[in-house]
Design an enzyme around this catalytic site. Sequence first.
Site, PDB file in Angstrom:
ATOM      1  N   SER A  25       0.653  -1.348  -0.339  1.00 27.14           N
ATOM      2  CA  SER A  25       0.268  -0.232  -0.066  1.00 27.14           C
ATOM      3  C   SER A  25       1.100   1.178  -0.261  1.00 27.14           C
ATOM      4  O   SER A  25       2.396   1.001  -0.172  1.00 27.14           O
ATOM      5  CB  SER A  25      -1.089   0.071   1.537  1.00 27.14           C
TER       6      SER A  25
ATOM      7  N   HIS B  93       1.243   3.128  -2.341  1.00 26.47           N
ATOM      8  CA  HIS B  93       0.967   3.674  -4.027  1.00 26.47           C
ATOM      9  C   HIS B  93      -0.758   4.661  -4.472  1.00 26.47           C
ATOM     10  O   HIS B  93      -0.812   4.534  -5.334  1.00 26.47           O
ATOM     11  CB  HIS B  93       1.151   2.632  -4.697  1.00 26.47           C
TER      12      HIS B  93
ATOM     13  N   LYS C 268       3.919  -6.460 -10.457  1.00 23.58           N
ATOM     14  CA  LYS C 268       5.730  -5.121 -10.930  1.00 23.58           C
ATOM     15  C   LYS C 268       6.489  -6.024 -10.173  1.00 23.58           C
ATOM     16  O   LYS C 268       6.727  -6.953  -8.747  1.00 23.58           O
ATOM     17  CB  LYS C 268       5.373  -3.958  -9.594  1.00 23.58           C
TER      18      LYS C 268
ATOM     19  N   HIS D 189       8.991   2.699  -3.521  1.00 24.93           N
ATOM     20  CA  HIS D 189       9.272   2.840  -1.998  1.00 24.93           C
ATOM     21  C   HIS D 189      10.192   3.850  -1.052  1.00 24.93           C
ATOM     22  O   HIS D 189      10.154   3.222  -0.355  1.00 24.93           O
ATOM     23  CB  HIS D 189       9.300   1.183  -1.918  1.00 24.93           C
TER      24      HIS D 189
END
Lengths: 206, 206, 333, 333
Positions: free
Chosen positions: C55, C57, C105, C220
């Site tokens: 989470s 993003h 991803k 990130h």
Amino acid sequence: MTDLNPEVIHTWLADFASQVHDNAAWLTDLDRAIGDADHGSNLDRGMRAVAALDASTFSDSAAYLKKAGMTLVSTVGGASGPLYGTFFLRVGAALPADGPITASQWADAFEAGLTGIVQRGRAEVGDKTMVDALTPAVTAFRGAGDNVAAAWQAAASASAEGRDATVPLVARKGRASYLGERSAGHQDPGASSVTLLIESAARTLG
Amino acid sequence: MTDLNPEVIHTWLADFASQVHDNAAWLTDLDRAIGDADHGSNLDRGMRAVAALDASTFSDSAAYLKKAGMTLVSTVGGASGPLYGTFFLRVGAALPADGPITASQWADAFEAGLTGIVQRGRAEVGDKTMVDALTPAVTAFRGAGDNVAAAWQAAASASAEGRDATVPLVARKGRASYLGERSAGHQDPGASSVTLLIESAARTLG
Amino acid sequence: MKKLINDVENVVLDSLHGLELAHGDLVRVDYENRVVLRKDAPKQGKVGLVSGGGSGHEPMHGGFVGMGMLDAACPGEVFTSPVPDQMMAADEAVNGGAGVLHIVKNYTGDVMNFDMAAEMAAAESGVRVESVVVDDDVAVQDSLYTAGRRGVGLTVLMEKIVGAGAEAGRDLDTLVALAKKVNGQGRSMGMALTSCTVPAAGKPTFDLGEDEMEVGIGIHGEPGRERRKLASAREVAEMLVEPILGDLDYTGSPVIAMVNGMGGTPLLELFIMYNEVYRILEKHGVTIARNLVGNYITSLEMAGTSVTLLKADDDLLKLWDAPVLTPGLRWGA
Amino acid sequence: MKKLINDVENVVLDSLHGLELAHGDLVRVDYENRVVLRKDAPKQGKVGLVSGGGSGHEPMHGGFVGMGMLDAACPGEVFTSPVPDQMMAADEAVNGGAGVLHIVKNYTGDVMNFDMAAEMAAAESGVRVESVVVDDDVAVQDSLYTAGRRGVGLTVLMEKIVGAGAEAGRDLDTLVALAKKVNGQGRSMGMALTSCTVPAAGKPTFDLGEDEMEVGIGIHGEPGRERRKLASAREVAEMLVEPILGDLDYTGSPVIAMVNGMGGTPLLELFIMYNEVYRILEKHGVTIARNLVGNYITSLEMAGTSVTLLKADDDLLKLWDAPVLTPGLRWGA
Ligand SMILES: Nc1ncnc2c1ncn2[C@@H]1O[C@H](COP(=O)(O)OP(=O)(O)O)[C@@H](O)[C@H]1O
Ligand SMILES: Nc1ncnc2c1ncn2[C@@H]1O[C@H](COP(=O)(O)OP(=O)(O)O)[C@@H](O)[C@H]1O
Ligand SMILES: [Mg+2]
Ligand SMILES: [Mg+2]
Ligand SMILES: [Mg+2]
Ligand SMILES: [Mg+2]
């Protein structure tokens, strides 16, 4: 020769869980430098769930370790979840039946755990990952002879050396690899938590 | 008695423009404390446009000041654009034809400018706005007698006093009013730029 | 740490509640398994499209669940990939008999967790699950001996395009090929002006001087490849676009371009960036046929931007233009 | 100052170029007069809807130009209201023979500049121009002796609803009444975790300690009414919602609710806020019929949020649901 049973495993896992909890901020800080600042909180979340398992409900050590591995897979996420999870799943599967256990049986089980990590993550020694702290630990354990306690001590020192040796390395696997040369000069978080695991084993399984 | 003509007006406006430019950061800082940090850049943008007008193209002072007012309206925006713009439009409309001009004619013109600001903004003295610096200036000018230079000096001092008196006030108009009691203790940006205007007048129109 | 949260433990859960309350007409949330599901899942006969990741993003991925895009999203903890249990629950919930496609991803954690889910699903249920990995980040060296390139902005475009394909009834093999095609034809690069702060960590992931920026940043808060002095929007656009153009030949095809905000960058600046990106591409003879400008794949409150360019063709443009109705992307419906 | 800009002088202009390049199918920009126009303006027989204000609040207002919303937006410099010339040019460009309505946020500068434009337009052209002022911010004391309440979040809802009314062919008087009704039935309140930095000023508008927030913030980085210690999302939601409910009786009507981000707050947190706002309203017996969660009326990169609640009825809901096709808001089309 020591005795393998769910209570012993519980002592080990509980000790590791408290080590991870106490060092969570440090592990996250290491991950902040070359990763995404979550290794400590990831592993802490998982090991709290493992520590909350009731040892008395497991028929044997293998079942307990299998459940610990599944619990890590289901709660940690990230790279370390599948890797730590696979490690415990494989160790559980490779251990002999509960009862007396020799140093070489321990070595076989931990080697199986290491192999699981390598199969899943495809890292080699020198890639700056947890493999760098686990591989020398397994080698040292096997080379230390029949005294389980002494073998664990040897494994713990070797693991710490392997962990320290990650500092100058340029990462080739995991998130730190994105940094290229900038990853050098930092200690790998996963190698650091692996050393906590082996040190816990030395304290509780010896 | 002094002489009114476009060159005189140009000297005044150019002086004010350079004062605003040199003090833009300060005016914006004042506006940062109780407003939105743009009074200096707003007025500087407008006065640069005014200073760029070619004095020689205007038939008389009235036309020049009208154009200056329109230029401010069209380039400044915010609260100060319409207020400063209206001021110059009204001063221009109230001035006598070019030629000799008396102190009381100057006073009438500036009073017309002040009235324009009050009509547009509906602020009273004590509301912590530019009116607090302009009203005492006009009053002092009118009370100073026939010597235009002395009258400008009196106006400039009175304006500075009015400006300083805004510090303890709680704003009731403009953006600073949103702060309520928290607006007290800060000097009003608009009152501060008005004092620069009157001081320029004292330097150039006396 | 300045955040509008309750406690760090519940950040993801609380946010999922808000998402469902706000968009209950489009999605529902399986809280037990932590899966965001399309309201009307499973759609019989349609390939189920599942994605997920850490989470932080948002709107990706949960905001892209809905008609014409994802059937399910598996949100992990902040910046931590989700766990296999989530993906297995998602697979089961979206399986309409035509199989399931995972869009993953390329991060070690995401890939391993999705792999485990697929292995376990194959063993336990009969659902056919395929995976496509997105790895579009030219900031990262691509090599067999590293973790490879990260999956970043192209994920948004892939989810839209493959989602449209699935909605149109294309089968699993066709969609795998489509996703691989998109991955082959798209590249991204990002930068950051400031760091973000992971809630559980409580402090910024990296420190940047007042006059510094990170170029080649990940999503990130991983530090970028290079730290540089601040530069103008024009120069930043060059730093992002040129490596992309150097990596793939974009001439001769229309391009779908995304100028993405990292979460803390105002739209005012993203449009300035888009202007610059457009001019640079124009100089190179590359024409933008479609665009997205806004916050689509973010890193919490990080200030920064990324550019994604996808070589398109008639089919990709048709799929791009197809209706989409999700919390985060919506047109034609 | 960390911004993706070229030079501070051209921030607004560069961004307008980007807006037009990205959304040229919906809007065009008159650069000489600095007006964002609906692509197909003027629409014959339709009331022209014009708004504007300082830049830095994107997507408002330029991002709300298009079918079903504004016909024109006049962007001023950052946080500085536009000048009358812009509004006069806008009025002329959107006049389709049915008159023009100005939607003006209640700031001294905006009101005076729009007033001057209307005066000058009445003198110079024959276009009938009406104005409605939005003043929904309960953080500010409402009094005849002050500048009154600020216009904030409700502006977004008003532009959508009145835009739908104009699109549906309602006449100028009807739209004035509609806009006044919306203004009477809507209230907002905002807060900030961090300041924003006006590009031309180069430094933050206010300083906040690491453990402080401003409650009752405006959208121009004007300091709020009160500085408080950081609090949880739940407590912040209470600080924003309770003053709104204390100011207007919301019971018995469905509500359109907006949880808005100030520009630097990630969507993850806005959904957490929405969850809290929803629960508080539920406790008070107030039902949310429609919602918007996202960055709609921002203050550059400020971190923070605002809540807007509009009492609705069937007509307002119908207008809310009507199709809208703009860069910043889009549904049903
Ligand atoms: N391919 C790999 N093989 C072995 N260990 C790895 C691999 N990739 C990453 N790791 C280990 O995982 C650690 C990071 O774990 P964590 O931070 O929990 O996951 P993530 O990188 O997904 O955030 C690294 O420090 C490294 O030791
Ligand atoms: N109603 C008013 N009447 C007179 N002066 C006013 C009024 N409102 C604001 N001002 C003046 O305008 C100044 C602010 O100007 P400026 O910062 O350029 O505009 P804005 O407030 O729109 O940003 C204030 O300091 C005050 O002196
Ligand atoms: Mg990590
Ligand atoms: Mg101001
Ligand atoms: Mg992670
Ligand atoms: Mg202003």
